[in-house]
Write a protein that holds these residues in place. Structure first.
Motif, mmCIF file in Angstrom:
data_model
loop_
_atom_site.group_PDB
_atom_site.id
_atom_site.type_symbol
_atom_site.label_atom_id
_atom_site.label_comp_id
_atom_site.label_asym_id
_atom_site.label_seq_id
_atom_site.Cartn_x
_atom_site.Cartn_y
_atom_site.Cartn_z
ATOM 1 N N PHE A 75 -10.144 13.375 2.596
ATOM 2 C CA PHE A 75 -9.039 12.525 2.138
ATOM 3 C C PHE A 75 -9.447 11.440 1.139
ATOM 4 O O PHE A 75 -8.626 10.599 0.777
ATOM 5 N N GLU A 76 -10.716 11.435 0.732
ATOM 6 C CA GLU A 76 -11.234 10.448 -0.221
ATOM 7 C C GLU A 76 -11.201 9.043 0.375
ATOM 8 O O GLU A 76 -11.182 8.873 1.593
ATOM 9 N N SER A 77 -11.170 8.025 -0.458
ATOM 10 C CA SER A 77 -11.297 6.648 0.026
ATOM 11 C C SER A 77 -10.003 6.158 0.678
ATOM 12 O O SER A 77 -8.905 6.544 0.281
ATOM 13 N N VAL A 117 -1.882 4.394 -8.520
ATOM 14 C CA VAL A 117 -1.156 3.131 -8.367
ATOM 15 C C VAL A 117 0.306 3.460 -8.067
ATOM 16 O O VAL A 117 0.936 4.241 -8.791
ATOM 17 N N THR A 118 0.837 2.874 -7.005
ATOM 18 C CA THR A 118 2.213 3.168 -6.590
ATOM 19 C C THR A 118 3.006 1.876 -6.472
ATOM 20 O O THR A 118 2.540 0.905 -5.866
ATOM 21 N N SER A 119 4.186 1.890 -7.063
ATOM 22 C CA SER A 119 5.109 0.759 -6.944
ATOM 23 C C SER A 119 6.533 1.314 -6.896
ATOM 24 O O SER A 119 6.740 2.531 -6.952
ATOM 25 N N LEU A 120 7.504 0.436 -6.805
ATOM 26 C CA LEU A 120 8.898 0.884 -6.828
ATOM 27 C C LEU A 120 9.253 1.573 -8.136
ATOM 28 O O LEU A 120 10.221 2.345 -8.204
ATOM 29 N N VAL A 179 -2.664 -0.170 -4.908
ATOM 30 C CA VAL A 179 -3.694 0.365 -5.805
ATOM 31 C C VAL A 179 -4.704 1.117 -4.953
ATOM 32 O O VAL A 179 -5.553 0.513 -4.292
ATOM 33 N N GLU A 180 -4.610 2.436 -4.938
ATOM 34 C CA GLU A 180 -5.542 3.249 -4.163
ATOM 35 C C GLU A 180 -6.818 3.462 -4.975
ATOM 36 O O GLU A 180 -6.762 3.776 -6.166
#
Length: 805
Positions: A75-77, A117-120, A179-180
């Motif tokens: 699953f990585e970091s 990177v995930t946001s609305l 921020v993954e």
């Protein structure tokens, strides 16, 4: 009357007398050899590299670490940067959303080691496409032109639990950007360098480079109207590196060294009284670093404790030699003879203190925490190097400098004599006090021991990494705010293994994940959970036109497989964050408030208890993630320190028994060694101060310091009793001989460690204060308790009227 039976100390005294004379006569040989040794140590040190990653704590065969590496492979970091934002118009303001869209792109394009990177503005969103299809798209791919259009999107999003608490608060006042990262704190140095040829300085390593890039973007003028709360793994770890390792620790070290140097200068009033001890310390540190390079280890997180330990040992040995030398130089007016007499008396106890301190450190080599075990070995090497340097390099330096002059003015000579008399009178007053009030001292000590033991029973072993930062440091306030209003900043991951490829598609497996997820959500510290179950229920509901009755796990394996196929063919990617590539394993991530490890461990224990009552049948589960590694690290270091302290006390007692050939002396010496640790830990228990992973390191340091003082006073007392045959007279002579050095050493170290109160890290402040308290308590125990015990128990044998030559 027959002379006392000679023991090992007298033979050692003659050996060190000869070594002292040789080092003094061949000072240039000693100095050249020390320079060569320093050069060799420096060469060996080039083989050591810096590695402050979590991997430095664990051996590769550790099962907890192995489970995390397997998780990383699938699953990585699991490390993130978490940016919560607030604006006056709320999270769903159209202009704000345009800025967040721009911010999201900037973070994706400009921050090193970013995976996603995930946001609305770009969150994956699903809608039904009747009759039998779904649409999967980025939430604002078709960016709304009006506020009303955005509100329509808002209403859709707020109905889906997966977004609420993670990307937007329930009251819509706060939004967030996740921020993954593609890297983790366990990765090797080679993997976290930004520039492969840029070296291993923090400015070229993850998470520092990622944090600084995020901060630079958030500070741009176009975002002036937005209030950001930047936290998460990246921010917390990078802040620790910057504030403590890069800024605080060097300043505190220099400040402590300056105070110690000033104290040495005031006491000995000669350059060699300052230069000599610091050469001893420098030599010891160089040998320790050289040992790291020779063995092939890394300079890791625990390395920062080593200079403190070696300063303590090196200064203590040097002060005892310098104090005794001062006395004999004035008495015999011959430096060579003064050196010989000094080493005869001080050499054996210095050797014994070095051996016991080294043995105490080596007891920690049994720790399952790799960095602690390594610290034990190279610190023990440094302790022995400090002893060798003190009887050679320091002695060589004593040749230089001003000799006692007969031209000293009568006024100055009188002032010096008056100071010496006043100090001697104070020490004799201490001896008189002990002789007069022996029984009350023993009774009071017993009462203090009992009350301290009661306090220890109330002592809790707990850690909260966030509380290491003072309230002045923004990341502490930011993290607490985010924990209170959004999903938590502490992460733990449960991995469910179905045992077969595509096994996660079995509804029975999904229901077991859901059951554990619901159990976790009952815990007050768990603020948000994420799993494949959330997405499967969302997909099922989407296929049924958003009907809330279908927000559940599909009934059959075939239906799950069909839904996943349609989802992925429609462009869905989010589910990949929760499933291994062969669909055999799935994750349940718990986002928790960053609190004490005991409370976080309580989450694991509650889930374990639930699973004991209702075992899983379709899958096997294990807890992992960077948060679980931290819990295991704290557990390891807690028990290894307790075990190490007990082993150290046992070893010290056995060594005292062997050296003095007396069980009674060995047992008597244990009491003042234990006393400072018991008193300080008991006081912490009464005051409600927890014993965390950092404060636990006080125990071996405290024992080392207490043992040093005890051995010096015990050996001198034994020596004087051998000459005088009277316990009271021997006490006066011992205080005259070694009391000054004990007081000076303790006072210098107390002042040096109290410099930690200027730290911006609350954990470092408390460590310095507690260590200073331990040193003070050790001095009191050796000045009052140990002589009282000796006067009561008479461990050296019966008193004699006189000793024949």
């Amino acid at each position: 009357m027959k002379p006392m039976q000679k023991d090992a100390m007298s033979g050692l005294g003659k050996l060190f007398e000869a070594i002292g004379g040789w080092s003094y006569e061949r000072r240039w040989v000693v100095l050249m050899a020390s320079i060569a040794a320093l050069g060799l140590a420096g060469y060996l040190a080039t083989g050591a590299r810096v590695d402050n990653s979590v991997a430095a704590f664990f051996d590769t065969d550790d099962p907890t670490y192995g489970a995390y590496l397997q998780y990383r492979e699938d699953f990585e970091s699991d490390e993130i940067g978490y940016i919560v934002y607030r604006a006056e118009a709320g999270a769903w303001d159209l202009e704000l959303m345009r800025q967040i869209e721009k911010l999201t792109r900037a973070l994706e394009d400009e921050v090193p080691f970013v995976k996603e990177v995930t946001s609305l503005s770009n969150a994956e969103f699903m809608e039904g496409a009747p009759p039998d299809d779904i649409l999967v798209y980025d939430l604002l791919a078709d960016f709304p032109e009006t506020q009303e259009e955005l509100f329509v999107i808002r209403d859709k999003v707020m109905k889906k639990p997966i977004y609420v608490g993670g990307l937007v608060s329930a009251d819509t006042e706060l939004g967030a950007v996740i921020v993954e990262m593609s890297r983790s704190s366990v990765d090797s140095v080679e993997e976290i360098r930004l520039d492969p040829d840029g070296g291993d300085g923090l400015g070229n390593l993850y998470p520092q480079v990622s944090f600084e890039a995020i901060e630079a973007i958030l500070g741009r003028p176009e975002y002036d109207g937005i209030e950001f709360f930047h936290t998460g793994d990246v921010a917390i770890n990078a802040t620790y590196n910057t504030v403590f390792i890069e800024q605080d620790l060097p300043v505190l070290t220099v400040l402590s060294l300056l105070v110690i140097a000033l104290s040495l200068a005031l006491v000995f009033r000669r350059p060699t009284g300052v230069i000599g001890p610091f050469m001893v310390v420098a030599f010891a540190i160089a040998v320790s670093v050289g040992a790291i390079g020779l063995i092939g280890w890394d300079v890791d997180f625990m390395f920062g404790l080593m200079p403190t330990l070696l300063i303590t040992v090196g200064v203590a040995d040097s002060v005892h030699i310098l104090s005794e030398f001062d006395i004999y130089e004035r008495r015999v007016a011959n430096r060579h003879e003064a050196i010989r007499r000094t080493l005869y008396l001080v050499g054996p106890p210095c050797l014994l203190t070095s051996l016991t301190t080294a043995a105490g450190f080596l007891s920690l080599s049994l720790s399952p925490v790799k960095s602690v075990a390594h610290l034990a070995v190279y610190s023990a090497a440094g302790v022995l190097a400090a002893f060798i340097a003190s009887i050679t390099i320091l002695v060589a330096f004593l040749y230089f400098g001003r000799r006692p002059s007969s031209d000293v003015s009568p006024k100055k000579k009188k002032g010096r004599a008056d100071r010496g008399k006043a100090f001697g009178a104070a020490l004799r007053s201490v001896a008189s006090f002990v002789i007069r009030f022996r029984n009350p001292i023993l009774i009071a000590s017993a009462v203090i021991f009992v009350s301290s033991a009661w306090g220890i029973s109330m002592l809790t072993v707990d850690s909260n990494f966030l509380m290491e930062f003072s309230e002045k440091i923004p990341v502490r306030r930011t993290t607490q705010f985010v924990d209170d209003h959004m999903s938590g900043t502490y992460s733990m991951v449960y991995v469910f293994d179905s045992g077969e490829a595509d096994g996660i598609k079995d509804p029975a497996v999904l229901r077991e994940i859901e059951r554990v997820q619901r159990e976790a959500e009952r815990h007050p510290l768990v603020t948000k959970t994420y799993s494949v179950v959330d997405l499967m229920k969302d997909i099922n509901q989407t296929f049924h036109n958003g009907d809330p009755a279908y927000y559940k796990i599909p009934d059959s394996r075939e239906l799950v497989a069909q839904y996943l196929l349609v989802y992925e063919m429609s462009g869905g990617e989010e589910i990949r964050n929760y499933l291994s590539i062969d669909y055999a394993r799935a994750t349940l991530e718990l986002r928790c408030k960053m609190k004490e490890t005991s409370r976080l461990q309580g989450i694991v224990e509650d889930i374990d208890a639930h699973l004991d009552e209702e075992p899983l049948r379709a899958s096997a589960v294990s807890v992992t993630g960077i948060g679980a590694l931290w819990l295991k690290f704290v557990e390891y270091i807690t028990w290894s320190q307790i075990q190490g302290a007990l082993i150290a006390l046992t070893v010290v007692s056995l060594m005292m028994i062997v050296v003095f050939r007396s069980v009674k002396i060995g047992l008597v010496s244990m009491i003042p060694n234990i006393a400072p640790v018991v008193v300080v830990l008991g006081g912490m228990g009464w005051m409600g101060v927890p014993l965390d992973y950092y404060r636990l390191l006080i125990a071996p340091v405290a024992i080392g310091i207490a043992v040093d003082d005890t051995i010096h006073l015990m050996t001198r007392y034994h020596h004087e009793f051998g000459k005088l045959g009277d316990y009271k007279k021997a006490l006066y002579a011992s205080m005259d001989g070694v009391g000054r050095a004990l007081f000076i050493t303790s006072a210098i170290l107390v002042v040096g460690f109290l410099m930690n109160v200027f730290s911006v890290m609350d954990g470092q402040k408390s460590f310095g204060i507690l260590l200073a308290g331990v040193i003070a308590a050790a001095l009191v125990a050796d000045f009052l308790l140990m002589p009282a015990l000796i006067l009561w128990l008479k461990p050296f044998g019966p008193e004699k009227d006189r000793i024949e030559p």
